[in-house]
Enzyme design. Structure first.
Site, PDB file in Angstrom:
ATOM      1  N   SER A 290      14.250 -34.081 -53.369  1.00  0.00           N
ATOM      2  CA  SER A 290      15.432 -33.880 -52.412  1.00  0.00           C
ATOM      3  C   SER A 290      15.745 -32.317 -52.109  1.00  0.00           C
ATOM      4  O   SER A 290      14.936 -31.727 -51.211  1.00  0.00           O
ATOM      5  CB  SER A 290      16.627 -34.390 -53.222  1.00  0.00           C
ATOM      6  OG  SER A 290      17.931 -34.531 -52.498  1.00  0.00           O
ATOM      7  N   ASP A 301       6.901 -24.607 -44.154  1.00  0.00           N
ATOM      8  CA  ASP A 301       6.926 -24.728 -42.704  1.00  0.00           C
ATOM      9  C   ASP A 301       6.776 -23.164 -41.887  1.00  0.00           C
ATOM     10  O   ASP A 301       6.199 -23.082 -40.791  1.00  0.00           O
ATOM     11  CB  ASP A 301       7.682 -25.713 -41.904  1.00  0.00           C
ATOM     12  CG  ASP A 301       7.549 -27.074 -42.341  1.00  0.00           C
ATOM     13  OD1 ASP A 301       6.477 -27.358 -42.837  1.00  0.00           O
ATOM     14  OD2 ASP A 301       8.475 -27.649 -41.851  1.00  0.00           O
ATOM     15  N   LYS A 315      11.806 -37.528 -51.789  1.00  0.00           N
ATOM     16  CA  LYS A 315      13.032 -38.417 -51.706  1.00  0.00           C
ATOM     17  C   LYS A 315      13.682 -37.489 -50.617  1.00  0.00           C
ATOM     18  O   LYS A 315      14.300 -36.774 -50.906  1.00  0.00           O
ATOM     19  CB  LYS A 315      13.858 -38.202 -53.119  1.00  0.00           C
ATOM     20  CG  LYS A 315      14.869 -39.019 -52.998  1.00  0.00           C
ATOM     21  CD  LYS A 315      16.224 -38.532 -52.613  1.00  0.00           C
ATOM     22  CE  LYS A 315      17.551 -39.390 -52.802  1.00  0.00           C
ATOM     23  NZ  LYS A 315      18.491 -38.840 -52.157  1.00  0.00           N
TER      24      LYS A 315
END
Length: 538
Positions: A290, A301, A315
């Protein structure tokens, strides 16, 4: 009043964004469900509890969706609201089940429990006036919590003590600590900082910032590791704020994408970065989930820092709690997380009426520097370093509480622990003899496969008893070498259990970090800017 719930439901407007065809299908299904419910409640041969029957139907609906969409009855919803209200304190103790008993598994540094001398490994006899055998771990941990300033009685048994020890612990309402440890690694001249974040509660980002600031005071830092291993997540906003410590204001960190109005949102950093040039790495494992994945995925990224360790849990579903009639509530999944590159975090796919699939979508996206990252598989590390799954031996020793019970005996026989304590060959041999004396045994997958093979051969009419017996002896010989084969992991487990009897959580963390291969590799990379830049595609 038997059909009061049904009547209320039928009378309620259906506030669902849908076209005419979807609306018709919804009304049709609702009518069928209501008629079946009404007929069962009125005509079934045995008297039925209408509320229990309704909850069974609701439970079946939510179970067909995903594990996080859950219906809360009135009692559960009320307890959840109290828990979120901030008026609940604890005693700094966590209880778990080991070998059929409730035992103390963790004690917070500086807590009343630690100051009174409670120890990890103590077996709970009575708690809040109730016998331990009548309680499960969940109920026991609930009893330990309550109004700050109140107290709770706890009786425990301890290795080496002839009678139960009695404690009265005071609950505190101190702010939660999410940064459980921070410090410098290895040679202080290397200036590598380490911050372990256990979860993302309110204020977690401030705690991380304060920890990095404190580590920077003595001559600055050349890099920092943020350890998210074992961190199951928490508040999304805190993850966004932590990313904002290292990237420019206005940077998109995560998007949520859903079907209902208002579920599509983009979360961006709000403040100028405090550490725009500080090299950073993130440590993750299969439990990191999460908010942990949002933080790791965003920095990955942006090619802002290396992710080191194991692939995360995956998740990436967002839940909200909607109030329902009569004090009940529905926690419902409304959207999915996507990282800045557009990839989804969620690894398990849940299709209505089908079991979850772990395949993921496998689509490839690119980081800012053009590195490939896959969607739908959690966050895959840039630098994989795996401790590997626990062996069947380790799992059996854990189930039987062998590590815990041996540490209790070790502490009762060893009043003082050397400052340079290590689990050497002598300690491991003592543990092996303890396990043998306790008769701890386990069945391996190879043994089960041999039994299945023998059964198949017998049912087919083949006589291969000699060959099967030879196979079983070979398996037994290999099994006898498990202690030596898995010695490194067994030593690590023993070290943690034994140290917990003598020192606090921070000292345990320091000792463990020195032998942690994930930390060692991440630290090595931070000290090698050229290799780090190459791996980040710069």
């Amino acid at each position: 009043m038997r059909h009061a719930v049904l009547t209320l439901l039928i009378a309620c407007p259906l506030a669902v964004p849908a076209g005419a065809q979807d609306f018709f299908a919804l009304r049709k299904s609702f009518e069928v469900y209501g008629r079946v419910y009404q007929t069962l409640a009125a005509e079934y041969v045995d008297a039925l509890d209408p509320e229990a029957l309704m909850r069974t139907g609701i439970g079946s609906m939510t179970e067909a969706l995903d594990p996080y969409t859950v219906f809360y009855d009135e009692a559960t919803a009320t307890a959840s609201r109290l828990q979120q209200g901030g008026d609940v304190g604890g005693v700094g103790v966590i209880v778990g089940e080991r070998a059929g008993r409730l035992v103390i598994t963790s004690i917070a540094d500086g807590s009343d429990a630690e100051q009174q001398g409670l120890r990890p490994g103590d077996a709970v006899v009575r708690l809040a006036g109730q016998d331990a055998e009548t309680l499960g771990a969940s109920r026991a941990n609930g009893l330990l919590r309550g109004q700050p300033g109140s107290s709770v009685a706890l009786d425990v048994e301890r290795e080496g003590e002839t009678e139960a020890l009695q404690f009265v612990l005071v609950r505190t309402g101190e702010p939660p600590v999410d940064v459980v440890y921070s410090g410098r690694l290895g040679d202080p001249a290397d200036a590598i900082g380490y911050v372990r974040l256990a979860q993302f509660r309110r204020g977690a980002a401030d705690q991380v910032a304060e920890a990095v600031e404190a580590l920077s005071e003595d001559g600055g830092l050349s890099g920092v590791l943020i350890d998210l291993r074992g961190n199951g997540g928490g508040l999304l906003e805190e993850a966004v704020e932590i990313v904002g410590l290292f990237v420019p204001a206005g940077t998109a960190v995560v998007q949520t994408r859903g079907r209902a109005t208002g579920t599509d949102q983009t979360y961006v950093t709000q403040e100028p970065p405090r550490y725009p040039d500080l090299p950073v790495s993130v440590l993750v494992d299969g439990v990191s989930a999460s908010a942990s994945e949002i933080l790791a995925g965003a920095l990955q990224d942006m090619d802002r820092g290396l992710v080191v360790g194991e692939t995360t849990f995956g998740k990436g579903l967002v839940q909200v709690v909607r109030p329902m009639p009569f004090g009940t509530a529905l926690k419902i999944t409304v959207s999915r997380y996507t990282t800045p590159s557009g990839r989804e975090i969620q690894s398990l796919r849940y299709v209505q009426g089908e079991d979850a699939s772990s395949a993921g979508d496998g689509r490839v996206f690119q980081t800012d520097a053009g590195r490939d990252v896959r969607s739908g598989v959690g966050i895959e590390p840039d630098v994989p370093v795996s401790l590997g799954p626990p062996s069947e031996l380790e799992q059996a020793l854990t189930r039987s509480a062998a590590f815990l019970r041996f540490a209790n005996r070790f502490a009762s026989e060893t009043p003082d622990l050397p400052t340079d304590f290590r689990v050497d060959g002598d300690v491991l041999d003592r543990f092996r003899r303890f396990v043998e004396s306790e008769g701890v045994d386990y069945r391996t997958a190879a043994e089960r496969a041999a039994d299945a093979l023998a059964a198949d051969l017998t049912s087919a009419g083949y006589d291969a008893s000699r060959e099967v017996e030879a196979l079983r002896r070979a398996i037994a010989d290999e099994k006898a070498r498990d202690f030596d084969r898995h010695a490194e992991r067994l030593r690590a487990r023993l070290r943690d259990e034994i140290l917990s009897r003598y020192v606090g959580q921070q000292a345990q963390t320091v000792a463990a970090l020195a032998e942690d291969p994930v930390v060692t590799e991440a630290r090595r990379l931070l000290m090698d800017p050229t290799e780090t830049s190459r791996r980040l595609g710069r």
